[in-house]
Design an enzyme around this catalytic site. Structure first.
Site, PDB file in Angstrom:
ATOM      1  N   HIS A 118      80.955  17.815  59.483  1.00  0.00           N
ATOM      2  CA  HIS A 118      79.988  17.877  58.381  1.00  0.00           C
ATOM      3  C   HIS A 118      78.914  18.891  58.768  1.00  0.00           C
ATOM      4  CE1 HIS A 118      80.988  15.350  55.043  1.00  0.00           C
ATOM      5  NE2 HIS A 118      81.432  14.418  55.851  1.00  0.00           N
ATOM      6  N   ASP A 123      77.464  14.786  54.583  1.00  0.00           N
ATOM      7  CA  ASP A 123      77.476  13.374  54.986  1.00  0.00           C
ATOM      8  C   ASP A 123      76.135  12.715  54.641  1.00  0.00           C
ATOM      9  OD1 ASP A 123      76.284  15.097  56.851  1.00  0.00           O
ATOM     10  OD2 ASP A 123      76.854  13.903  58.593  1.00  0.00           O
ATOM     11  N   HIS A 265      91.251  45.815  57.201  1.00  0.00           N
ATOM     12  CA  HIS A 265      92.574  45.759  57.838  1.00  0.00           C
ATOM     13  C   HIS A 265      93.366  47.014  57.542  1.00  0.00           C
ATOM     14  CE1 HIS A 265      92.902  41.117  58.302  1.00  0.00           C
ATOM     15  NE2 HIS A 265      92.459  41.701  59.393  1.00  0.00           N
ATOM     16  N   TYR A 321      80.963  31.048  42.469  1.00  0.00           N
ATOM     17  CA  TYR A 321      79.933  30.189  41.913  1.00  0.00           C
ATOM     18  C   TYR A 321      78.870  31.008  41.182  1.00  0.00           C
ATOM     19  CZ  TYR A 321      81.897  26.581  44.966  1.00  0.00           C
ATOM     20  OH  TYR A 321      82.735  25.690  45.579  1.00  0.00           O
ATOM     21  N   GLU A 397      67.969  12.268  60.943  1.00  0.00           N
ATOM     22  CA  GLU A 397      68.200  11.169  59.986  1.00  0.00           C
ATOM     23  C   GLU A 397      66.898  10.646  59.370  1.00  0.00           C
ATOM     24  OE1 GLU A 397      70.406   8.793  62.679  1.00  0.00           O
ATOM     25  OE2 GLU A 397      72.340   9.499  61.910  1.00  0.00           O
TER      26      GLU A 397
END
Ligand SMILES: [Zn+2]
Ligand SMILES: [Zn+2]
Length: 419
Positions: A118, A123, A265, A321, A397
């Site tokens: 994560h 998470d 490439h 997006y 956290e």
């Protein structure tokens, strides 16, 4: 007046409910962190989410956009619907953070063995929104209307050949029945300390498009270049030519933009000029008109340079997006709520972010506001912390209770002022 439903008692009720759920939000986050799943494969995560919502008495529709979960919490009285969104997917990154709940999950990515982590903090987003669901489910009698919880898969993109993410969630009806009136979401960011909420009205995060250029020359011996057309030299000129788009063609007083060639490439031997070269890159903008301008310039510059060198060019631009645009009125409206939950000094305007987010697609359907939640411990130097997608991303956290309070309060306040 019934004081149990006054705004200040609602704020106090949110705070104490958020406090009660906070240790479980941490536990959920650690569990998801230790069991990360890639986009469209969030089977375990979404099962835990769906079970939690059902236990709270929330109506659940699962398997939306493969592994997504949509929950609807109906309030005691009729009214509008507000949506809150979290993303659930992890990344093919091998974790380097030394925590007891470190991920040891492995996967095959592009044919190579690597870890799953994560590394974007999803998470934390999932755990925060589970906490919000619990807070709001306990406040049903104060709610007129309802809250829709969007637990979305594959924000980082679906596996090759599959659809996914916000676009597919919308296609599969997540914004309808009941129809959503506004959407809120958040993203943790190590650019700011815990306790801080960052916002920005208008464009916040960039559009992201993939660029592929195929150049065909004419193969020849490396010692006799005049007998062919060297696509490596033409490709090099194209790379340099593309640098002039942002520096010479874009109005930089309006919005920034980026054109990056990340892959070049061609060839396989020192003395052979190859037939073909392939370039790949990314295009970022903050404005739809500039986005199409950049696309046009990329095409024209590439084709003209190739023609000048006698080579043939094919340009493929795959739209990714859209720009994350925070609705100005909704952003302005959100500020008093955010200042109340985070404290006046902790709510600040943040810089634009050249990363992309598919939250933008929800904002195309209804007004939306995406905020940034600081997740770096206060004692750490912000200049030295690892960014998102790094194997060393560290999420403090302690930032999560603020996330729970912010989303819960935005939802309740929006319903109260739009009911
Ligand atoms: Zn990410
Ligand atoms: Zn992310």
């Amino acid at each position: 007046m019934d004081t149990t439903l006054s705004p200040s008692s609602t704020a106090a009720a949110v705070d104490s409910a958020a406090q009660r759920v906070s240790s479980r939000v941490v536990a959920w986050r650690r569990d998801f962190h230790q069991h990360p799943e890639l986009g469209n494969r969030e089977f375990r995560t979404s099962k835990i989410v769906a079970e939690h919502l059902r236990a709270l008495g929330i109506e659940v529709r699962d398997k939306v956009a493969h592994t997504g979960v949509v929950g609807v919490l109906r309030g005691a009285r009729p009214g509008p619907i507000v949506a809150l969104r979290a993303d659930m997917d992890a990344l093919p990154v091998t974790e380097e953070v030394d925590v007891p709940f470190k991920s040891t999950v492995r996967t095959q990515w592009n044919g190579m063995d690597c870890g799953v982590m994560h590394a974007c903090g999803h998470d934390a987003h999932t755990a925060i929104l589970m906490g919000v669901a619990e807070v709001l489910a306990g406040m049903r009698d104060r709610i007129g209307g309802g809250v829709k919880f969007l637990f979305q898969p594959a924000e980082e993109g679906a596996p090759e050949g599959e659809k996914g993410g916000a676009r597919l969630m919308i296609e599969e009806g997540c914004m309808a029945e009941p129809k959503v009136g506004a959407v809120f979401g958040l993203h943790v960011t190590s650019n700011h300390h815990t306790g801080m909420i960052g916002y920005r009205s208008g464009p916040l995060m960039a559009s992201s498009d993939e660029l592929r250029v195929f150049l065909r020359g004419e193969q020849t011996h490396g010692a006799m270049p005049w007998r062919g057309v060297d696509p490596i030299v033409v490709g090099s000129q194209v790379v340099v030519g593309l640098q002039t788009i942002v520096s010479r063609r874009m109005d930089i007083t309006k919005e920034p933009s980026v054109v990056t060639v990340g892959v070049f490439h061609g060839g396989n031997r020192v003395n052979i000029i190859p037939e073909e070269v392939k370039l790949e890159g990314t295009i970022r903008t903050f404005d739809e008109a500039q986005r199409s301008d950049v696309h046009e310039h990329v095409k024209r510059i590439t084709e003209m340079i190739a023609a000048a060198g006698g080579a043939q060019a094919r340009v493929d631009i795959k739209r990714g997006y859209d720009v994350v645009v925070n609705d100005p009125a909704l952003t302005e409206w959100s500020l008093p709520t955010l200042r109340r939950v985070a404290g006046e000094a902790n709510v600040r305007v943040v810089d634009k972010v050249c990363g992309a987010e598919d939250f933008s697609f929800y904002q195309k359907v209804v007004p939306g506001f995406f905020l940034r939640l600081g997740c770096t411990p206060p004692e750490r130097d912000l200049r030295k912390v690892a960014p998102g997608h790094s194997p060393r991303l560290f999420v403090d956290e302690d930032c999560m209770p603020l996330g729970v309070r912010a989303l819960s309060s935005l939802a309740l306040d929006w319903l109260a002022s739009n009911g």
